[in-house]
Structure formats: C-alpha cells, structure tokens
Design an enzyme around this catalytic site. Structure first.
Site, PDB file in Angstrom:
ATOM      1  N   ASP A   1      55.019  71.219  40.646  1.00 61.92           N
ATOM      2  CA  ASP A   1      56.206  70.376  40.609  1.00 61.92           C
ATOM      3  C   ASP A   1      56.847  70.274  41.990  1.00 61.92           C
ATOM      4  O   ASP A   1      56.569  71.078  42.897  1.00 61.92           O
ATOM      5  CB  ASP A   1      57.212  70.946  39.602  1.00 61.92           C
TER       6      ASP A   1
ATOM      7  N   ASP B   1      59.363  62.177  33.775  1.00 59.91           N
ATOM      8  CA  ASP B   1      60.078  63.144  32.945  1.00 59.91           C
ATOM      9  C   ASP B   1      60.604  62.503  31.659  1.00 59.91           C
ATOM     10  O   ASP B   1      61.098  63.215  30.780  1.00 59.91           O
ATOM     11  CB  ASP B   1      61.259  63.739  33.726  1.00 59.91           C
TER      12      ASP B   1
END
Length: 753
Positions: free
Chosen positions: A480, A550
């Site tokens: 990430d 997301d």
C-alpha cells in the site's frame, strides 16, 4: 514482421500484418516522422520532404533550407527552429538551451532488450519482435540519444524508449536534462477526440472524451506516483470512432511516478502527442559518460474502434508485462481483514476468521493494517515491520502455521515507503524522512515518506520485510501507499541533483520490488495506493494485480472497472465483495450483485465471514466461490468487450445500466455481466446486443443463479444483431425472475454447441 531501411531515401519502415511505422532522415540529419497507422504495402518513398511550404524559421539561409516547424519530427528538441512543445530540453555548461541531435546511425536487433532499472514489456522468444535502435548525436553539446522502437510480430504495437548519454570525451562538461519524454508522435491533422482517464480517490479511471482544440490538452501527475486523478494513458480517436468502429491511437507509459501525457494542436491544426516523465519539478544532471534511461511508452493502433485498442493493451500487458509464476495461474480467492476487523486483531481472532473463510471455500486470509509495531490506530508504527508483541506475543510464525494447517494461504499488508513519527525507525533514523529539513513537512494520514533515493533505506526495507515474510510463512503481500510526495528534497544529493529526487524515488521503489520478487519468486504481490493511485503498466512487472479502488460499492465498482479496462486487463483488477451497507456509499446491494461485479477480475471478499450466520447466505457465497473457480481462466485470458457504458447519459431511456462480456480466444465460450443501477418505468422491451462471438455458431444460453434454464439456443449473429431480450421479449419468451428495482445484476454463460 520487417524493419527495412532504404539507403537512397533514408527511410525506415517498420511493418507487421497490422501496422506500419515510417520515419526518414531529413537532409540536415533530423529524424522525421512520416506515418503510423494501418499496414502499408509500399516500401518505396512515402514522403516528399519538400512538400511542406516553408512557413517558419529555416534551418539555414540557402535554397535547400526547410523549416523544422513544418516537419513531423520523431524526437523534437527545444532551442531549435521548431517552436512547438519539445520532447527534449537541456541546459549545457554555458547555460545554453540550444540542442540539435542529428542522425548518426542505426542497428536492428532480434527480440527486445530490457531497460536498465525500469520495467518494460518483454518477449519470451526473439522471434516475437525486432527492435530498431537509432542513434542521434549533438557533437557540439556532447549528447547522444538512443531511440528504441520495438515492433512485435503479431501485435499492432510499437514500444518506444529513449536513453540519453553525455559524452565522455576529454574536457566534456555536464549537461542538465530539463525535459525528456519517452515518445513523441507528430500527426498531420487535428481531427481527433482525446480520451483520458481521470477521477479522484474512490472514483478512479473515469473515461473523459473531448474534441481536440488549438493549444494544450492532456493528463499529468505531480503526486510522485501515478495518482488517482490521472493515468499515464491517452487515446486519440477519430470523431466518429466508437467502441467497435473507427481509427484510434493509444499511448501508455510504463512508469509509476510523475508523468505527462499531452497533445498540442498548432495553428495549422497539426497534432503533437508526447508522453513521458513530467518535466515539472524534474532536472537530471548528466556528468560526462553518464546515462539516463527513460521509461517505456507503448503506442498502439486500432482501425476497429476503442474496444479493439483496449484488447491490444490487455493482451500485451497480461502476457508481456506481467511475469512470474502468478502471471498465468488462477489467483487465490482471498478474504481481507480490513473491513472485517480493521486493526482489532490477535492470533485467535485471525484463525477464527480463517476457519470461517475455509468453510466458504475461500483460499487465503490477508492480514491488513494493524499487525505491526504498537499500532492500534493509523498514527503510529509505520516502518516498524515486526509483529506487534501485544497482539502477537509469539510472532506471526504460529499464525502462519495455524492458517496453513487449515489449508489456507496467508497474506500480509505492508506500507513500505512510509514512516510514522511515533516509531522505532523514526527514533533511530529521523534523517531517513524524505523532505526539506528547513520547512515543516506536510502530513498525510499521520505519516511521512522514507527517502527511497538512499540505498541504505532500500537495504533496510528489503531486510526487515524479508525477515517478516520468512518468519510468518507469507504467501502474498498487499503493498500500500497512502500519501503523495511533497516538499521533496534529499539531503544526500547536491543542489544540482535535487531535480532528480522524484525519479530516483521511483527507481528505489522498483529496486525494492525487484529484490523482493527475486527473493520470493513464488510470492504473489498486490499493488495498492489508497486504492487506484498507482495503477500503471510499470507496476505489473512486479505485481500482477492491483487494488484499483478503495470503493467497494458494487455499482460504483462497475464504473471504476469499466474505465480501468480502457488500458488494463481484468487479470490486473483485484475486486472484492464487501459487506452492506457499503462502507463508502451506504448503499445496500444484493449479495448476488456484489459478486457478479467482482467476478470480472481477481475475486475476493472484504467482510467478516464470521458475521455471515444465515446458512442460505453462506451457501450463496460458496456458490460464488465455485463460480470464480469455474470462470477465472475465461475472465483472465478472454477478450473483453464493453457493451453498455455506465457513464452514458440517456435521460430519455430513463434507465441507468451497464454491461460487458468476456469471450474465450476460440469464441466457443462467453460470460456476460449486466448491471442496472436505476430502473425505469413503462419502457419498451430491451435487448442486450453482444459482441465478439462466432456469428455462425449456435450458443446455449445459461443464466447463472437459477435452477431452471428456459433460454433457447441462439446463433452468434442473432446475439450480436438482435441481442438477449430483457424485459418482455417475444411471445412465449421466458420472463426473468429477477424483480424490478435498483442495483440488480444478471450473469449469462454462453457455450457454442
């Protein structure tokens, strides 16, 4: 596939069965662009260098002079008589910006060479491609440019890159590179539409289409990574080009940092396309003998519409950018802990999650944020990549052993590029923070960036991550990145090299990824950057899949997956079924709808399986898992067709919907997805027209999710020209059992009889 050079006309012709790419050397030695498009059969002189009138500054004061501004150039340089935006700009030791690289020679190579330090497409056999290397030199400045053009045998693609080298001759002075694009493409007219992919966090990769106008248009990033707002990809399409018809040219950049992809239309309505590293905040010092390798740009051509252009990129990037054992394997079906338990975890809770997931047929547990340092909230511990002793007093090894004993694989979340002020690493190495120490640094998600331009930082990360991966028996990592670069400065570099930091950061990122993939060749990596902030071809060379957003809401995902498919294969898109109400939108969509969207990519779940207590719902998840296992190969390797755009505005139709399908390479099988966000009323029967089928074959039609199948067989030509009836259909046609309402989906499987 041929690359020919005509010494009489000094013309290069790169040609395969689909495309031609033609260049020539002008009288003064400049390299001129002649043509890129559908295959040409003529090897003769395809351009007359005196055809263009002299309207601008002339190369010299004589009868054989010509204007560079009136020529189509392959690698235009600033400071010359071409006053349009340039592909190359330099400053020499005297402060002069004048550079005029001239043709010095060429060579033709079988296959395709790798690019030092940068990801690029590749071949598995030299017979797949040929590469033309053209050398340009400015003797006065002391600069050599190698332009690479790779022609693939069976793809309408030209892969381009450039390498700049400063002369090592005695007395040579340094050169500052102020701008250096990977590719330039000059086109004779401006009658094009420009398509780019834009958006923002949780709404990435929306296709935007506009007519070209005089001046500048395009897409760019200064985030230090690809960004949510823009993607290193653009298309020039003729105004009448659609998904299925018409000419289109694509340009895509294999790079994970600041980029610029733009077009400039001059006052004579000619178009210049450039793609490469963003020149803003960039300057690279070349000392004598030093080189700068630029990223690879992939140019593609289609005469059969934008959909065909997308399929060219899908095939190339899936099979000749992605690599390693997971390129062709079915990816494990995961359950990710983030929306299930966030950071509230311990060994027993994770094993409970794994056990419940196992009962559903899920194959991997991914431990997301919160397992390391002393982290319970997002304001601490980044950089301390060792297990949280309060949560895992015995480390991750027993977690891995217990999860593996259940028959599941284990994944782990990292955010390697970041550091928290509240961390052991910050206490030990505050100097490793990337940023100007004389100013207060911006903060994103309570975190700062590590300086990946420093080899010792990359060494540390490779070491501590490798240790944790080995001890935990980790099979997969989710990589990430949750903030952008700002106040960029590295104290280890001198003042004249501070313009290199953004690019050196990306090189450090690739170096770290490369070390981990070599150390753990069987480990699967998923790229993430707050969702889709780093979706680009370069990442695919290390991570064959990416968390593209997301936003896990099914109907928002339809738009995100649809737009992302303009440039990227379904095999790259990691899609999860999440709980409802959705965490981002609050929308409640049926479990079937959520899965029917997620199936078109790499499939998984983003929920707590322990909370799924209704046995009928658990059985539904088991069937979804079985569907993914059944169709994963078709989805990953088939040809993708966009049928109805979720971005289309049809107020008169009064129904918001979208559709797509995947067809096997032999056209014997297809999977069709239909999604309705908003239902209309009092409408005529709707037919979904399909694409990509064998028009002469008869197909059995199965609607997934029903015990009975009343659909009659249909020929491919009927399915493409008339389509599947959706509302009432003809007399005697079965009416769908799916009720009216919003947020519904339908899934069809077609097999040739």
């Amino acid at each position: 596939m041929t690359i020919l050079f005509d010494s009489a006309t000094r013309q290069f012709h790169l040609r395969n069965d689909a495309i031609s790419y033609v260049m020539r050397v002008l009288l003064g030695g400049e390299l001129s662009h002649v043509y890129f498009g559908a295959r040409l059969g003529d090897d003769g002189d395809l351009a007359d260098e005196h055809a263009a009138p002299v309207t601008g500054l002339q190369t010299h004061d004589a009868a054989d002079a010509y204007s560079l501004e009136d020529r189509h150039l392959e690698y235009p340089a600033a400071g010359s008589g071409d006053l349009n935006p340039a592909a190359l700009a330099i400053t020499d030791a005297r402060g002069s910006h004048v550079v005029r690289p001239l043709y010095a020679g060429y060579r033709i190579l079988d296959g395709k060479p790798a690019l030092e330090g940068l990801p690029s497409t590749y071949v598995e056999d030299d017979a797949e491609a040929q590469t033309l290397e053209i050398t340009l030199i400015d003797e006065r400045v002391g600069l050599e440019i190698q332009l690479l053009y790779t022609l693939f045998a069976d793809r309408p693609v030209i892969a381009r890159s450039a390498k700049l080298t400063a002369s090592a001759r005695q007395g040579a002075a340094p050169i500052d590179v102020d701008a250096a694009y990977s590719a330039d493409l000059d086109l004779a007219d401006g009658d094009w539409d420009l398509i780019t992919l834009g958006g923002e966090w949780e709404r990435e990769c929306a296709p935007l289409r506009a007519r070209l106008r005089l001046g500048h248009q395009g897409s760019s990033s200064l985030s230090g990574h690809t960004s949510h707002r823009a993607n290193p990809y653009l298309v020039l399409a003729r105004p009448d080009t659609t998904e299925t018809h018409g000419a289109a040219i694509g340009a895509s950049l294999a790079y994970s940092g600041n980029f610029d992809a733009d077009v400039h239309v001059d006052s004579y309505w000619r178009t210049r396309l450039r793609i490469g590293i963003n020149p803003e905040l960039f300057r690279w010092r070349l000392e004598p003998g030093e080189s700068l390798q630029l990223p690879e740009a992939v140019l593609a051509y289609s005469s059969d519409g934008i959909g065909a252009l997308s399929r060219v990129y899908h095939s190339l990037y899936r099979t000749r950018m992605a690599r390693g054992p997971w390129r062709d394997r079915r990816r494990p079906i995961v359950v990710n802990t983030w929306e299930a338990i966030y950071m509230k975890m311990d060994e027993d809770k994770l094993v409970e999650l794994a056990s419940s997931a196992k009962d559903l047929g899920i194959e991997m547990l991914v431990i997301d944020d919160g397992w390391f340092g002393h982290r319970n909230y997002d304001d601490t511990s980044l950089g301390d990549w060792f297990p949280n002793p309060a949560k895992f007093p015995n480390g991750l090894k027993p977690v891995g052993e217990r999860v593996h004993a259940l028959g599941l694989k284990l994944g782990l979340w990292f955010e390697p590029e970041m550091i928290s002020r509240d961390s052991v690493l910050f206490d030990t190495h505050p100097d490793w923070v990337l940023g100007d120490p004389d100013v207060e640094l911006s903060v994103g998600r309570h975190q700062y960036l590590l300086d990946l331009t420093r080899p010792e930082v990359v060494d540390y990360l490779a070491g501590i991550m490798s240790k944790t991966i080995r001890e935990g028996g980790i099979d997969y990592i989710k990589w990430d990145m949750n903030r952008s670069l700002a106040e960029v400065y590295s104290p280890t570099l001198p003042a004249e090299r501070q313009g290199e930091v953004y690019h050196r950061y990306v090189l450090g990122y690739y170096d770290l990824l490369g070390r981990l993939t070599r150390a753990f060749p069987d480990m699967l990596i998923e790229s993430c950057c707050s969702g889709g902030g780093r979706v680009d071809p370069g990442v695919l060379a290390y991570a064959p899949q990416a968390w593209i957003s997301d936003d896990t809401d099914a109907m928002e995902r339809v738009k995100i997956q649809y737009g992302t498919s303009y440039a990227y294969p379904l095999s790259m898109m990691s899609n999860h079924v999440s709980a409802v109400p959705n965490a981002q939108t609050g929308r409640i969509s049926p479990l079937k709808t959520r899965a029917d969207v997620a199936l078109f990519g790499t499939f998984g779940y983003e929920l707590d399986p322990r909370t799924v207590t209704d046995e009928a719902e658990r059985e539904q998840i088991r069937r979804q898992v079985a569907l993914d296992k059944r169709f994963a190969a078709l989805v990953a390797t088939g040809d993708f067709y966009r049928l109805i755009s979720p971005f289309a505005s049809e107020p008169a139709f009064a129904m918001a919907h979208a559709a797509w399908m995947v067809v096997s390479p032999d056209r014997r099988e297809a999977l069709v997805g239909y999604y309705r966000t908003h239902v209309g009323v009092n409408l005529m029967p709707f037919h979904l027209r399909l694409a990509g089928l064998d028009r002469d074959a008869a197909y059995t039609v199965e609607e997934i999710g029903f015990d009975t199948n009343p659909w009659r067989p249909r020929r491919g030509d009927e399915l493409e020209e008339i389509g599947l009836p959706f509302i009432d259909g003809s007399a005697g046609e079965w009416k769908s059992k799916i009720p009216g309402g919003d947020n519904i989906s339908r899934l069809f499987h077609l097999t040739a009889r």
